[in-house]
Design an enzyme around this catalytic site. Structure first.
Site, mmCIF file in Angstrom:
data_model
loop_
_atom_site.group_PDB
_atom_site.id
_atom_site.type_symbol
_atom_site.label_atom_id
_atom_site.label_comp_id
_atom_site.label_asym_id
_atom_site.label_seq_id
_atom_site.Cartn_x
_atom_site.Cartn_y
_atom_site.Cartn_z
ATOM 1 N N GLN A 124 6.462 4.579 -11.619
ATOM 2 C CA GLN A 124 5.139 4.561 -11.006
ATOM 3 C C GLN A 124 4.085 5.126 -11.937
ATOM 4 O O GLN A 124 4.321 6.134 -12.614
ATOM 5 C CB GLN A 124 5.197 5.382 -9.726
ATOM 6 C CG GLN A 124 3.953 5.364 -8.874
ATOM 7 C CD GLN A 124 4.105 6.317 -7.706
ATOM 8 O OE1 GLN A 124 3.957 7.517 -7.861
ATOM 9 N NE2 GLN A 124 4.427 5.787 -6.542
ATOM 10 N N GLY A 125 2.908 4.498 -11.962
ATOM 11 C CA GLY A 125 1.776 5.010 -12.721
ATOM 12 C C GLY A 125 0.567 5.151 -11.812
ATOM 13 O O GLY A 125 -0.302 4.272 -11.790
ATOM 14 N N TYR A 126 0.514 6.216 -11.042
ATOM 15 C CA TYR A 126 -0.578 6.434 -10.091
ATOM 16 C C TYR A 126 -1.466 7.608 -10.521
ATOM 17 O O TYR A 126 -2.623 7.442 -10.862
ATOM 18 C CB TYR A 126 -0.026 6.714 -8.688
ATOM 19 C CG TYR A 126 0.440 5.510 -7.902
ATOM 20 C CD1 TYR A 126 0.583 4.257 -8.484
ATOM 21 C CD2 TYR A 126 0.748 5.623 -6.550
ATOM 22 C CE1 TYR A 126 1.025 3.158 -7.766
ATOM 23 C CE2 TYR A 126 1.185 4.534 -5.816
ATOM 24 C CZ TYR A 126 1.323 3.296 -6.417
ATOM 25 O OH TYR A 126 1.755 2.225 -5.694
ATOM 26 N N SER A 127 -0.909 8.819 -10.484
ATOM 27 C CA SER A 127 -1.728 10.028 -10.669
ATOM 28 C C SER A 127 -2.314 10.109 -12.073
ATOM 29 O O SER A 127 -1.739 9.618 -13.043
ATOM 30 C CB SER A 127 -0.885 11.277 -10.408
ATOM 31 O OG SER A 127 -0.569 11.384 -9.047
ATOM 32 N N SER A 159 7.705 9.934 -12.776
ATOM 33 C CA SER A 159 9.160 10.032 -12.784
ATOM 34 C C SER A 159 9.756 8.810 -13.472
ATOM 35 O O SER A 159 9.353 7.679 -13.197
ATOM 36 C CB SER A 159 9.698 10.112 -11.350
ATOM 37 O OG SER A 159 9.147 11.202 -10.657
ATOM 38 N N GLU A 242 7.431 4.891 0.241
ATOM 39 C CA GLU A 242 8.026 5.950 -0.573
ATOM 40 C C GLU A 242 8.458 7.117 0.309
ATOM 41 O O GLU A 242 9.567 7.633 0.202
ATOM 42 C CB GLU A 242 7.026 6.444 -1.624
ATOM 43 C CG GLU A 242 7.557 7.620 -2.433
ATOM 44 C CD GLU A 242 6.538 8.160 -3.421
ATOM 45 O OE1 GLU A 242 6.936 8.994 -4.245
ATOM 46 O OE2 GLU A 242 5.373 7.773 -3.360
ATOM 47 N N GLU A 370 -0.937 19.916 1.403
ATOM 48 C CA GLU A 370 -2.269 19.954 2.015
ATOM 49 C C GLU A 370 -2.745 18.551 2.390
ATOM 50 O O GLU A 370 -3.308 18.334 3.472
ATOM 51 C CB GLU A 370 -3.262 20.611 1.042
ATOM 52 C CG GLU A 370 -3.018 22.095 0.800
ATOM 53 C CD GLU A 370 -1.909 22.363 -0.192
ATOM 54 O OE1 GLU A 370 -1.544 23.534 -0.371
ATOM 55 O OE2 GLU A 370 -1.386 21.397 -0.801
#
Length: 396
Positions: A124-127, A159, A242, A370
């Site tokens: 995954q390439g999100y953040s 990851s 997920e 949060e």
């Protein structure tokens, strides 16, 4: 027995057949060398796929088992009990449901079976460093040039990116400030020119995460999932699946881990203490809740196709549970709780200490605690939204 034919048998017959297969084909001990370990995992995934025991929830047309609710639960229980390798990368539980829902027939044919068989590893390439949990603030840009996008930017906390073949990535194709309205969903060849992956070492001493740099990386427009600037609904699907995938898997895993923690308490002579027994009983109740919640999530997906915002409750519950369980394990170890895996005097090779360090990040990864609480408050309980917080979020 072939796994794809198993749903015609009784639930007990399916369990027996699956258990026999996992026992007879167990791949043996996990290799220490990373290269050997990767080959070992890929070989196991290929064995599962070729025998028809891969993808319990996947449609059969893509190589899955298309199991009903009861057999999906049995599958997760038996898989965890067998202690066989899990999936490689993060594609199976996140990208695959998105691709099945939104992908073109050509994309499904090209990508799904290799992903399920382990022939291609997805990450995954999100953040991003300056976006964090405010995912709509991402700044990795994809500029369109004819039939290609040119991608520049950086991702972090990824990851399995160091072993990945495909990166499912969020990029900005709209103007600056467009937030979720300008996001597109690209599949990027991890080996393409201009892609650089750097492992990040964490508290355990291992490199479970990476950062990814894109420098003029060319991506075919044909590798975009969904419409340009229309990637945000796909993100919601990915995130929901997920968290849902983790619920049942973690329930099966922690059933075994809790049994091992109870054994540790017996070995340390701590079970005569009523306070210890009370803590263990509390963990037992919570593992049961985790399992029932996972079952409910599977049922929701099968009924509606999506897990919905309630998947955030599972994610938050699991994150706090695994932190508290490992904290309690270190209390049982006493002074031995400061010895790491490489100390010759470490109890059980330092596994509980390693687990304690690893789970420090549980309330950060896959959406901070949060953010999960905000999602639960606003989308599950119907409470007013706090205007000072992002509209959605993600940390990975």
């Amino acid at each position: 027995m072939n796994g794809r034919g198993a749903p015609t048998s009784s639930a007990d017959g399916f369990r027996a057949g699956l258990r026999a297969f996992l026992t007879d084909h167990h791949p043996g001990r996990r290799p220490k060398d990373p290269v050997d370990r990767l080959a070992w995992q890929k070989a196991w995934l290929a064995t599962l796929f070729d025998a028809g025991y891969a993808g319990p929830s996947w449609p059969r047309e893509y190589g899955g088992m298309d199991l009903d609710f009861a057999r999906q639960v049995i599958y997760q229980e038996e898989y965890a009990r067998a202690r066989v390798p899990g999936p490689l990368g993060t594609g199976l539980g996140i990208a695959a449901p998105t691709l099945i829902t939104y992908g073109t027939p050509e994309q499904k044919e090209r990508f799904l079976r290799p992903m399920l068989r382990g022939d291609a590893v997805w990450a995954q390439g999100y953040s991003e460093p300056e976006a964090g949990s405010d995912l709509p603030a991402l700044r990795t840009r994809a500029r369109r040039e004819g039939d290609e996008y040119v991608v520049n930017g950086q991702k972090v906390w990824n990851s399995a990116a160091d072993i990945a073949d495909v990166l499912f990535t969020l990029v900005r194709t709209g103007p600056s400030g467009s937030r979720q309205d300008g996001v597109s969903y690209l599949l990027i060849d991890a080996h393409a020119p201009g892609v650089e992956v750097r492992p990040l070492r964490d508290l355990t001493g291992d490199a479970h995460f990476c950062e990814i740099f894109f420098d003029d990386v060319r991506v075919p427009v044909a590798d975009r999932i969904g419409p340009e600037n229309g990637g945000w609904p796909l993100v919601r699907t990915s995130l929901g699946h997920e968290r849902a995938a983790g619920a049942m898997n973690q329930a099966a895993l922690y059933r075994r881990v809790l049994d091992e923690l109870i054994e540790l308490a017996h070995e340390r002579g701590a079970t005569a203490d009523p306070l210890v027994r009370d803590r263990l009983a509390d963990f037992e109740i919570r593992v049961t809740i985790m399992r029932l919640t996972g079952m409910r999530t599977i049922a929701d997906i099968m009924a509606r196709g999506e897990p919905g915002p309630a998947s955030s409750t599972s994610r938050l519950f699991i994150a706090t549970f695994e932190q508290e369980l490992h904290e309690f394990a270190l209390e049982l170890l006493g002074p031995y709780g400061i010895l790491g895996r490489h100390d010759p005097h470490a109890v059980q090779r330092g596994r509980w200490v390693w687990g304690f360090l690893r789970t420090r990040a549980s309330t950060i990864g896959a959406g901070t605690a949060e953010i999960q609480r905000n999602t639960i408050a606003e989308q599950v309980l119907g409470l007013p939204r706090d205007p000072a917080t992002p509209t959605t979020g993600r940390a990975r």
